[in-house]
Scaffold this motif. Sequence first.
Motif, PDB file in Angstrom:
ATOM      1  N   ALA A 146      34.262 160.046   0.689  1.00 46.59           N
ATOM      2  CA  ALA A 146      34.553 161.220   1.516  1.00 46.59           C
ATOM      3  C   ALA A 146      34.410 160.862   2.995  1.00 46.59           C
ATOM      4  CB  ALA A 146      33.629 162.369   1.146  1.00 46.59           C
ATOM      5  N   ARG A 147      33.375 160.113   3.345  1.00 50.62           N
ATOM      6  CA  ARG A 147      33.197 159.698   4.740  1.00 50.62           C
ATOM      7  C   ARG A 147      34.379 158.826   5.198  1.00 50.62           C
ATOM      8  NH1 ARG A 147      27.797 159.302   3.106  1.00 50.62           N
ATOM      9  NH2 ARG A 147      28.050 157.113   2.595  1.00 50.62           N
ATOM     10  N   ASN A 148      34.794 157.901   4.337  1.00 47.81           N
ATOM     11  CA  ASN A 148      35.925 157.043   4.665  1.00 47.81           C
ATOM     12  C   ASN A 148      37.223 157.848   4.761  1.00 47.81           C
ATOM     13  OD1 ASN A 148      34.348 154.750   4.779  1.00 47.81           O
ATOM     14  ND2 ASN A 148      34.677 154.248   2.628  1.00 47.81           N
ATOM     15  N   PHE A 149      37.357 158.804   3.870  1.00 53.75           N
ATOM     16  CA  PHE A 149      38.556 159.640   3.836  1.00 53.75           C
ATOM     17  C   PHE A 149      38.683 160.416   5.154  1.00 53.75           C
ATOM     18  CE2 PHE A 149      41.425 162.928   2.361  1.00 53.75           C
ATOM     19  CZ  PHE A 149      42.190 162.292   1.412  1.00 53.75           C
ATOM     20  N   ALA A 173      38.979 166.691  -2.535  1.00 57.71           N
ATOM     21  CA  ALA A 173      37.768 166.466  -3.334  1.00 57.71           C
ATOM     22  C   ALA A 173      38.135 166.154  -4.781  1.00 57.71           C
ATOM     23  CB  ALA A 173      36.856 167.684  -3.257  1.00 57.71           C
ATOM     24  N   ARG A 174      39.080 166.905  -5.356  1.00 56.88           N
ATOM     25  CA  ARG A 174      39.508 166.639  -6.741  1.00 56.88           C
ATOM     26  C   ARG A 174      40.113 165.252  -6.867  1.00 56.88           C
ATOM     27  NH1 ARG A 174      40.650 172.152  -6.451  1.00 56.88           N
ATOM     28  NH2 ARG A 174      42.773 171.790  -5.771  1.00 56.88           N
ATOM     29  N   GLU A 175      40.887 164.831  -5.859  1.00 60.64           N
ATOM     30  CA  GLU A 175      41.485 163.487  -5.885  1.00 60.64           C
ATOM     31  C   GLU A 175      40.392 162.419  -5.935  1.00 60.64           C
ATOM     32  OE1 GLU A 175      44.188 162.748  -2.666  1.00 60.64           O
ATOM     33  OE2 GLU A 175      45.265 164.615  -3.034  1.00 60.64           O
ATOM     34  N   LEU A 176      39.368 162.587  -5.109  1.00 60.02           N
ATOM     35  CA  LEU A 176      38.280 161.610  -5.094  1.00 60.02           C
ATOM     36  C   LEU A 176      37.515 161.610  -6.414  1.00 60.02           C
ATOM     37  CD1 LEU A 176      36.846 161.935  -1.481  1.00 60.02           C
ATOM     38  CD2 LEU A 176      38.386 160.204  -2.402  1.00 60.02           C
ATOM     39  N   ILE A 177      37.300 162.787  -6.999  1.00 62.96           N
ATOM     40  CA  ILE A 177      36.603 162.860  -8.294  1.00 62.96           C
ATOM     41  C   ILE A 177      37.412 162.160  -9.365  1.00 62.96           C
ATOM     42  CG2 ILE A 177      35.832 164.424 -10.114  1.00 62.96           C
ATOM     43  CD1 ILE A 177      35.074 166.393  -7.817  1.00 62.96           C
ATOM     44  N   ARG A 178      38.729 162.348  -9.364  1.00 63.26           N
ATOM     45  CA  ARG A 178      39.570 161.661 -10.353  1.00 63.26           C
ATOM     46  C   ARG A 178      39.486 160.146 -10.168  1.00 63.26           C
ATOM     47  NH1 ARG A 178      43.848 165.096  -8.715  1.00 63.26           N
ATOM     48  NH2 ARG A 178      43.430 167.095  -9.656  1.00 63.26           N
ATOM     49  N   LEU A 229      34.605 171.906  -5.616  1.00 60.64           N
ATOM     50  CA  LEU A 229      34.377 172.875  -4.544  1.00 60.64           C
ATOM     51  C   LEU A 229      33.099 172.550  -3.775  1.00 60.64           C
ATOM     52  CD1 LEU A 229      35.445 176.199  -6.280  1.00 60.64           C
ATOM     53  CD2 LEU A 229      36.677 174.927  -4.511  1.00 60.64           C
ATOM     54  N   HIS A 230      32.066 172.154  -4.499  1.00 61.82           N
ATOM     55  CA  HIS A 230      30.805 171.774  -3.839  1.00 61.82           C
ATOM     56  C   HIS A 230      31.030 170.552  -2.942  1.00 61.82           C
ATOM     57  CE1 HIS A 230      26.584 171.015  -3.142  1.00 61.82           C
ATOM     58  NE2 HIS A 230      26.777 169.779  -3.536  1.00 61.82           N
ATOM     59  N   LEU A 231      31.722 169.562  -3.449  1.00 59.40           N
ATOM     60  CA  LEU A 231      32.008 168.358  -2.660  1.00 59.40           C
ATOM     61  C   LEU A 231      32.817 168.723  -1.419  1.00 59.40           C
ATOM     62  CD1 LEU A 231      31.844 165.256  -2.416  1.00 59.40           C
ATOM     63  CD2 LEU A 231      33.969 165.151  -3.743  1.00 59.40           C
ATOM     64  N   ALA A 232      33.801 169.590  -1.586  1.00 60.41           N
ATOM     65  CA  ALA A 232      34.618 170.012  -0.455  1.00 60.41           C
ATOM     66  C   ALA A 232      33.773 170.717   0.605  1.00 60.41           C
ATOM     67  CB  ALA A 232      35.745 170.929  -0.936  1.00 60.41           C
ATOM     68  N   GLU A 233      32.888 171.575   0.174  1.00 59.90           N
ATOM     69  CA  GLU A 233      32.057 172.319   1.115  1.00 59.90           C
ATOM     70  C   GLU A 233      31.074 171.419   1.852  1.00 59.90           C
ATOM     71  OE1 GLU A 233      30.208 175.369  -1.183  1.00 59.90           O
ATOM     72  OE2 GLU A 233      32.073 176.480  -1.430  1.00 59.90           O
ATOM     73  N   THR A 234      30.546 170.426   1.175  1.00 56.26           N
ATOM     74  CA  THR A 234      29.520 169.588   1.792  1.00 56.26           C
ATOM     75  C   THR A 234      30.095 168.440   2.609  1.00 56.26           C
ATOM     76  OG1 THR A 234      29.285 168.273  -0.224  1.00 56.26           O
ATOM     77  CG2 THR A 234      27.778 170.134   0.057  1.00 56.26           C
ATOM     78  N   THR A 235      31.391 168.182   2.490  1.00 52.52           N
ATOM     79  CA  THR A 235      31.983 167.044   3.196  1.00 52.52           C
ATOM     80  C   THR A 235      33.135 167.431   4.109  1.00 52.52           C
ATOM     81  OG1 THR A 235      33.518 166.618   1.375  1.00 52.52           O
ATOM     82  CG2 THR A 235      31.397 165.432   1.340  1.00 52.52           C
ATOM     83  N   ASP A 236      33.470 168.702   4.173  1.00 54.43           N
ATOM     84  CA  ASP A 236      34.593 169.183   4.985  1.00 54.43           C
ATOM     85  C   ASP A 236      35.949 168.659   4.523  1.00 54.43           C
ATOM     86  OD1 ASP A 236      32.957 170.744   6.638  1.00 54.43           O
ATOM     87  OD2 ASP A 236      32.621 169.081   8.005  1.00 54.43           O
ATOM     88  N   LYS A 241      29.088 157.210  -4.610  1.00 55.86           N
ATOM     89  CA  LYS A 241      30.439 156.707  -4.352  1.00 55.86           C
ATOM     90  C   LYS A 241      31.321 157.785  -3.745  1.00 55.86           C
ATOM     91  CE  LYS A 241      30.783 153.094  -7.835  1.00 55.86           C
ATOM     92  NZ  LYS A 241      31.477 152.671  -9.064  1.00 55.86           N
ATOM     93  N   LEU A 242      31.177 159.012  -4.247  1.00 57.69           N
ATOM     94  CA  LEU A 242      31.990 160.110  -3.736  1.00 57.69           C
ATOM     95  C   LEU A 242      31.686 160.402  -2.268  1.00 57.69           C
ATOM     96  CD1 LEU A 242      31.944 162.552  -6.764  1.00 57.69           C
ATOM     97  CD2 LEU A 242      33.943 161.390  -5.805  1.00 57.69           C
ATOM     98  N   MET A 243      30.412 160.402  -1.918  1.00 63.67           N
ATOM     99  CA  MET A 243      30.038 160.685  -0.532  1.00 63.67           C
ATOM    100  C   MET A 243      30.547 159.582   0.401  1.00 63.67           C
ATOM    101  SD  MET A 243      28.789 163.612  -0.694  1.00 63.67           S
ATOM    102  CE  MET A 243      28.030 163.900   0.890  1.00 63.67           C
ATOM    103  N   GLU A 244      30.460 158.335  -0.041  1.00 61.36           N
ATOM    104  CA  GLU A 244      30.975 157.229   0.768  1.00 61.36           C
ATOM    105  C   GLU A 244      32.493 157.340   0.909  1.00 61.36           C
ATOM    106  OE1 GLU A 244      31.310 152.366   0.688  1.00 61.36           O
ATOM    107  OE2 GLU A 244      29.740 153.332  -0.489  1.00 61.36           O
TER     108      GLU A 244
END
Length: 54
Positions: free
Chosen positions: A47-50, A29-34, A16-23, A42-45
């Motif tokens: 998310a930007r690519n996504f 967000a759960r898919e990227l965490i998995r 949820l935090h990742l979703a809120e901070t990256t839109d 890595k997650l932020m990068e």
Amino acid sequence: MKEIENRDDSEEEFALHLAETTDLSPRQARELIRKYGHDREKLMEAARNFKAEG
């Protein structure tokens, strides 16, 4: 069993935090965490690519 539930709650909060901070959506967000684990850089990068692909 409680430890597993706590871990799931913690992961959900992180998603949820990742979703809120990256839109991203919470589902995205759960898919990227998995895929990338809890490595914030890595997650932020990812998310930007996504977002750039979508």
